[in-house]
Structure formats: structure tokens, C-alpha cells
Design an enzyme around this catalytic site. Sequence first.
Site, mmCIF file in Angstrom:
data_model
loop_
_atom_site.group_PDB
_atom_site.id
_atom_site.type_symbol
_atom_site.label_atom_id
_atom_site.label_comp_id
_atom_site.label_asym_id
_atom_site.label_seq_id
_atom_site.Cartn_x
_atom_site.Cartn_y
_atom_site.Cartn_z
ATOM 1 N N ASN A 9 -3.583 -5.322 8.071
ATOM 2 C CA ASN A 9 -2.985 -5.312 6.552
ATOM 3 C C ASN A 9 -2.089 -5.334 6.002
ATOM 4 O O ASN A 9 -1.070 -5.865 6.277
ATOM 5 C CB ASN A 9 -3.828 -3.255 6.967
ATOM 6 C CG ASN A 9 -3.122 -2.745 4.731
ATOM 7 O OD1 ASN A 9 -2.841 -4.232 4.155
ATOM 8 N ND2 ASN A 9 -3.022 -1.900 5.293
ATOM 9 N N LYS A 11 -0.350 -5.451 3.461
ATOM 10 C CA LYS A 11 0.437 -4.962 2.354
ATOM 11 C C LYS A 11 1.161 -5.537 1.430
ATOM 12 O O LYS A 11 0.375 -6.632 0.452
ATOM 13 C CB LYS A 11 1.942 -3.545 2.823
ATOM 14 C CG LYS A 11 0.958 -2.804 4.446
ATOM 15 C CD LYS A 11 1.398 -2.059 5.031
ATOM 16 C CE LYS A 11 0.462 -1.188 5.939
ATOM 17 N NZ LYS A 11 1.900 0.187 7.180
ATOM 18 N N HIS A 96 -5.907 4.531 2.529
ATOM 19 C CA HIS A 96 -4.275 4.692 2.826
ATOM 20 C C HIS A 96 -3.086 5.707 2.266
ATOM 21 O O HIS A 96 -3.388 5.831 0.988
ATOM 22 C CB HIS A 96 -4.317 2.998 2.604
ATOM 23 C CG HIS A 96 -3.042 2.617 3.317
ATOM 24 N ND1 HIS A 96 -1.740 2.825 3.434
ATOM 25 C CD2 HIS A 96 -3.135 2.454 4.921
ATOM 26 C CE1 HIS A 96 -0.892 2.432 4.920
ATOM 27 N NE2 HIS A 96 -1.629 1.549 5.805
ATOM 28 N N GLU A 98 -0.513 4.746 1.924
ATOM 29 C CA GLU A 98 0.759 4.450 1.232
ATOM 30 C C GLU A 98 -0.040 5.098 0.022
ATOM 31 O O GLU A 98 1.302 5.961 -0.961
ATOM 32 C CB GLU A 98 0.843 3.198 1.334
ATOM 33 C CG GLU A 98 1.789 3.302 2.934
ATOM 34 C CD GLU A 98 2.353 2.105 3.251
ATOM 35 O OE1 GLU A 98 1.212 1.013 2.866
ATOM 36 O OE2 GLU A 98 1.707 1.862 4.829
ATOM 37 N N GLU A 165 -4.951 6.927 11.123
ATOM 38 C CA GLU A 165 -3.558 5.929 10.888
ATOM 39 C C GLU A 165 -2.820 7.395 10.976
ATOM 40 O O GLU A 165 -2.136 7.865 9.695
ATOM 41 C CB GLU A 165 -4.079 5.344 10.400
ATOM 42 C CG GLU A 165 -4.455 3.773 9.836
ATOM 43 C CD GLU A 165 -3.849 3.171 8.884
ATOM 44 O OE1 GLU A 165 -2.829 2.289 9.653
ATOM 45 O OE2 GLU A 165 -3.369 3.016 8.341
ATOM 46 N N GLY A 171 4.555 1.816 11.274
ATOM 47 C CA GLY A 171 5.594 1.496 10.259
ATOM 48 C C GLY A 171 7.124 2.315 11.338
ATOM 49 O O GLY A 171 8.053 1.637 10.516
ATOM 50 N N SER A 204 1.626 1.077 14.317
ATOM 51 C CA SER A 204 2.763 0.903 15.160
ATOM 52 C C SER A 204 1.724 -0.247 16.541
ATOM 53 O O SER A 204 2.634 -0.311 17.291
ATOM 54 C CB SER A 204 3.554 1.202 15.657
ATOM 55 O OG SER A 204 4.036 1.860 14.904
HETATM 56 P P1 13P Z 1 2.249 -0.500 11.209
HETATM 57 O O1 13P Z 1 1.254 -1.425 12.180
HETATM 58 O O2 13P Z 1 3.130 -1.307 10.458
HETATM 59 O O3 13P Z 1 2.696 0.751 11.477
HETATM 60 O O4 13P Z 1 0.758 -0.159 9.833
HETATM 61 C C1 13P Z 1 -0.075 0.631 10.350
HETATM 62 C C2 13P Z 1 -0.313 0.841 8.629
HETATM 63 O O5 13P Z 1 -0.344 1.378 8.017
HETATM 64 C C3 13P Z 1 -1.984 -0.319 8.985
HETATM 65 O O6 13P Z 1 -2.581 0.067 7.213
#
Ligand code: 13P
Length: 243
Positions: A9, A11, A96, A98, A165, A171, A204
Site C-alpha cells: 500500500n 499510501k 483502512h 487512516e 492491521e 508505521g 510494520s
Molecule cells: P506500515 O507497513 O508502514 O506499518 O503500514 C501498514 C499499513 O498501513 C498497510 O496498509
Amino acid sequence: MRRRVIAGNWKMHMTCAQARDYMGEFLPLIEATPDDRHVVLAPPFTAISTMAGLADGSRVQLASQNVHWQSEGAFTAEISAEMLLEHKVRYTIVGHSEPRKYFSESDEQINQRARCAQANGLIPIVCVGESDQQRERGEAERVIRRQIEQGLEGLDANRLVVAYEPIWAIGTGKTCEASEANRICGLIRSWVGAMDLVIQYGGSVKPANIDELMAMSDIDGVLVGGASLKPDGFARIANYQTP
Ligand code: 13P
């Protein structure tokens, strides 16, 4: 065996020029990736057309980072399934953490997006996961179960991916222990009641922990953020090794 889905992803990263450089380096590195692994990249909307051309004839399948539940209309900043299908997009990420956090997306909206995706032949990747406060309060399972029950209502489990997740692992560099991620993925499978459901772990994920995660019985793939931005690192993730 359930299919393996290794998804990156991106982003809000990657211009078209950067995507071109990335694919130039990435594609040769995944030529020998076993066929039962689906390698998926979710670029920002502006790079989807470029990526469709670059991925053509390769192992890479495209995902979008969103899809709206209406086919068209006055929905500023949204995108329809038809617009995505025109660019050979196959998967779409919904729910997601976010957009849940920044745009207050509800489980009901997420469900509408996922249903529309399936109705149009896209495979939704429905993300679920608890915050650190919810985990500390012992609410993780209840929160995830509610997200599953409401978010997956009316969906066909055979044309679906669920991504577990945990928000506290996204992150942050803090990966969920592989055994705990596996336990939650197993619970999700039992709640959905579909043995063939493809379940990913995300949060992560990196070259250093992919082999351990993919050795788990209920983890069928990963959804990778930061580590998918480096072609060599994401190729190592796609080329994970299990005993
Ligand atoms: P990270 O791998 O940067 O922790 O992000 C995970 C994520 O949100 C994938 O959609």
C-alpha cells in the site's frame, strides 16, 4: 491451499516518474516468485494509469486505495469501480485505519464500498484492527469482531481479503508478535466461518519479519506500507521463505 496475497500500500507516496523507476527495479526481482503468490501494489490514483501500463504482462496486480459505492455522481474526491476497472485494477483497499481515523469512515460505509467492489468484480481488501488503548483495555477482540460483523455483512468470502492491521503496529516499527497476529487471524476466520477466506497481517511488516509471519498457519499474506516503497525490500517480502 489458500492463495497468498502480498500487497504493498503506497499510501500518499509515488509520482508517476517514481513509479516508473520503482517498477524498473522491482519487476526483475520478482520474476522467479512462486506462482501461488499474488503480488499486488496499491498506488495513488494519479499513478494508476502509469502503473497499469508498467504492470501489463507482469506478476503485479493493481489495487486501489479506495472505491465509492455509487457508480457516479456528486461525490468530490471519490472514485468509482468503473474508473478503476478501466485501468485493470483487481483489488481495492477499504476500511483502512487512516480513513477510519482521519475521515471518520464507519463500518457501514466500509461495507457499502466493499459490496460495490464485489458487485463490480473487484476484490475488496477489508482492513480491521484495534488501537493500542483498545488492546490495553482488553477490547481488541470485541472491536475486531464488530468491524468484521458490520464490515463484511452480505459479502462473498470467496472474493474477499481481510487484512488484520492493529493500529498500534502501523508505521510504528512495532510489529505484532507473529503468534498473536496468527491467533487473531484464526479468530477472524472462525467468526467469518469460511475456511478459504484469505487473511493478511499488516503493521510494520519488513524483510526482517516476513519469513516468521508467513510461516503462521492463519496468515495468508501481508499488507505492507512503508517497506513496500523500496523495490528491493518489497521484492524480498514477496520472495519470503518458509521452512
Ligand atoms: P506500515 O507497513 O508502514 O506499518 O503500514 C501498514 C499499513 O498501513 C498497510 O496498509
